[in-house]
Design an enzyme around this catalytic site. Structure first.
Site, PDB file in Angstrom:
ATOM      1  N   TYR A  65       0.820  -1.222   0.000  1.00  0.00           N
ATOM      2  CA  TYR A  65       0.000   0.000   0.000  1.00  0.00           C
ATOM      3  C   TYR A  65       0.854   1.272   0.000  1.00  0.00           C
ATOM      4  O   TYR A  65       0.366   2.328   0.417  1.00  0.00           O
ATOM      5  CB  TYR A  65      -0.919   0.006   1.216  1.00  0.00           C
ATOM      6  CG  TYR A  65      -2.236  -0.743   1.052  1.00  0.00           C
ATOM      7  CD1 TYR A  65      -3.070  -0.533  -0.054  1.00  0.00           C
ATOM      8  CD2 TYR A  65      -2.676  -1.632   2.037  1.00  0.00           C
ATOM      9  CE1 TYR A  65      -4.285  -1.186  -0.176  1.00  0.00           C
ATOM     10  CE2 TYR A  65      -3.898  -2.289   1.916  1.00  0.00           C
ATOM     11  CZ  TYR A  65      -4.696  -2.062   0.808  1.00  0.00           C
ATOM     12  OH  TYR A  65      -5.910  -2.699   0.690  1.00  0.00           O
ATOM     13  N   HIS A 125     -10.166  -5.741  -2.329  1.00  0.00           N
ATOM     14  CA  HIS A 125      -9.296  -4.746  -2.962  1.00  0.00           C
ATOM     15  C   HIS A 125      -9.174  -5.127  -4.423  1.00  0.00           C
ATOM     16  O   HIS A 125      -9.168  -6.312  -4.761  1.00  0.00           O
ATOM     17  CB  HIS A 125      -7.899  -4.761  -2.326  1.00  0.00           C
ATOM     18  CG  HIS A 125      -6.878  -4.012  -3.137  1.00  0.00           C
ATOM     19  ND1 HIS A 125      -6.734  -2.653  -3.041  1.00  0.00           N
ATOM     20  CD2 HIS A 125      -6.019  -4.436  -4.100  1.00  0.00           C
ATOM     21  CE1 HIS A 125      -5.795  -2.268  -3.915  1.00  0.00           C
ATOM     22  NE2 HIS A 125      -5.346  -3.338  -4.550  1.00  0.00           N
TER      23      HIS A 125
HETATM   24  P1  CMP Z   1      -8.512  -0.443  -1.127  1.00  0.00           P
HETATM   25  O1  CMP Z   1      -9.158  -0.526  -2.460  1.00  0.00           O
HETATM   26  O2  CMP Z   1      -7.928  -1.690  -0.570  1.00  0.00           O
HETATM   27  O3  CMP Z   1      -7.349   0.661  -1.179  1.00  0.00           O
HETATM   28  C1  CMP Z   1      -6.929   1.350  -0.038  1.00  0.00           C
HETATM   29  C2  CMP Z   1      -7.839   1.170   1.145  1.00  0.00           C
HETATM   30  O4  CMP Z   1      -7.742   2.151   2.149  1.00  0.00           O
HETATM   31  C3  CMP Z   1      -9.277   1.239   0.687  1.00  0.00           C
HETATM   32  O5  CMP Z   1      -9.585   0.101  -0.072  1.00  0.00           O
HETATM   33  C4  CMP Z   1     -10.001   1.387   2.026  1.00  0.00           C
HETATM   34  O6  CMP Z   1     -10.340   0.138   2.611  1.00  0.00           O
HETATM   35  C5  CMP Z   1      -8.952   2.053   2.921  1.00  0.00           C
HETATM   36  N1  CMP Z   1      -9.350   3.387   3.374  1.00  0.00           N
HETATM   37  C6  CMP Z   1      -9.506   3.764   4.646  1.00  0.00           C
HETATM   38  N2  CMP Z   1      -9.851   5.059   4.731  1.00  0.00           N
HETATM   39  C7  CMP Z   1      -9.927   5.527   3.480  1.00  0.00           C
HETATM   40  C8  CMP Z   1     -10.263   6.789   2.905  1.00  0.00           C
HETATM   41  N3  CMP Z   1     -10.579   7.846   3.653  1.00  0.00           N
HETATM   42  N4  CMP Z   1     -10.237   6.903   1.548  1.00  0.00           N
HETATM   43  C9  CMP Z   1      -9.891   5.853   0.774  1.00  0.00           C
HETATM   44  N5  CMP Z   1      -9.566   4.612   1.260  1.00  0.00           N
HETATM   45  C10 CMP Z   1      -9.601   4.459   2.603  1.00  0.00           C
END
Ligand code: CMP
Length: 136
Positions: free
Chosen positions: A52, A118
């Site tokens: 990430y 994801h």
């Molecule tokens: P994902 O697609 O796995 O990519 C990053 C992850 O961060 C997202 O899904 C969410 O589960 C997590 N996340 C937590 N807070 C936020 C936020 N404010 N905006 C975007 N993603 C978030």
């Protein structure tokens, strides 16, 4: 014109914990995705931090990495025409509250953190993410 793509999908700890693995895979298959490779693993927090890294300046980065490494996950390579966008459509909005009916996150997501799946956000990142989990 044909545009067969591959994308990386992760079934996150909240969904694995609730035994939703098969139901979510069924949604992928019913929507025309082929599961090319898959494995169930648990990763270290340091590995989640690498995965990430694009989010490293975000306030939620630490919690996000702690969460992804908190329990077993299922990582999959999905293949379909325009797989990257197709997977994003099928997952729905990041926050399950905003996700449309029929999407995985609407159906199974609990919160913006525990949003069940994801998916890679671009063809370029799909290559990087697939390589991260399946480089062997
Ligand atoms: P994902 O697609 O796995 O990519 C990053 C992850 O961060 C997202 O899904 C969410 O589960 C997590 N996340 C937590 N807070 C936020 C936020 N404010 N905006 C975007 N993603 C978030």
């Amino acid at each position: 014109m044909s545009n067969l793509e591959r994308t990386l999908s992760i079934i996150k700890p909240d969904a694995v914990e609730r035994n939703l693995e098969n139901e979510i895979k069924k949604m992928f298959i019913e929507n025309g995705f082929k599961i090319i490779k898959e494995k169930k693993i648990q990763i270290e927090k340091s590995e989640a931090e690498t995965f990430y890294k694009v989010h490293e300046t975000k306030p939620f980065y630490n919690d996000l990495c702690a969460y992804l490494s908190s329990g077993p996950i299922v990582v999959m390579i999905l293949e379909k025409e325009n797989a990257v966008l197709g997977n994003r459509d099928l997952m729905g909005a990041t926050n399950p509250k905003d996700a449309k009916d029929g999407t995985i996150r609407k159906k199974y997501g609990i919160s913006i953190d525990k949003n069940s799946v994801h998916g890679s956000d671009s063809v370029e990142n799909a290559k990087i993410e697939i390589d991260f989990f399946f480089r062997d």
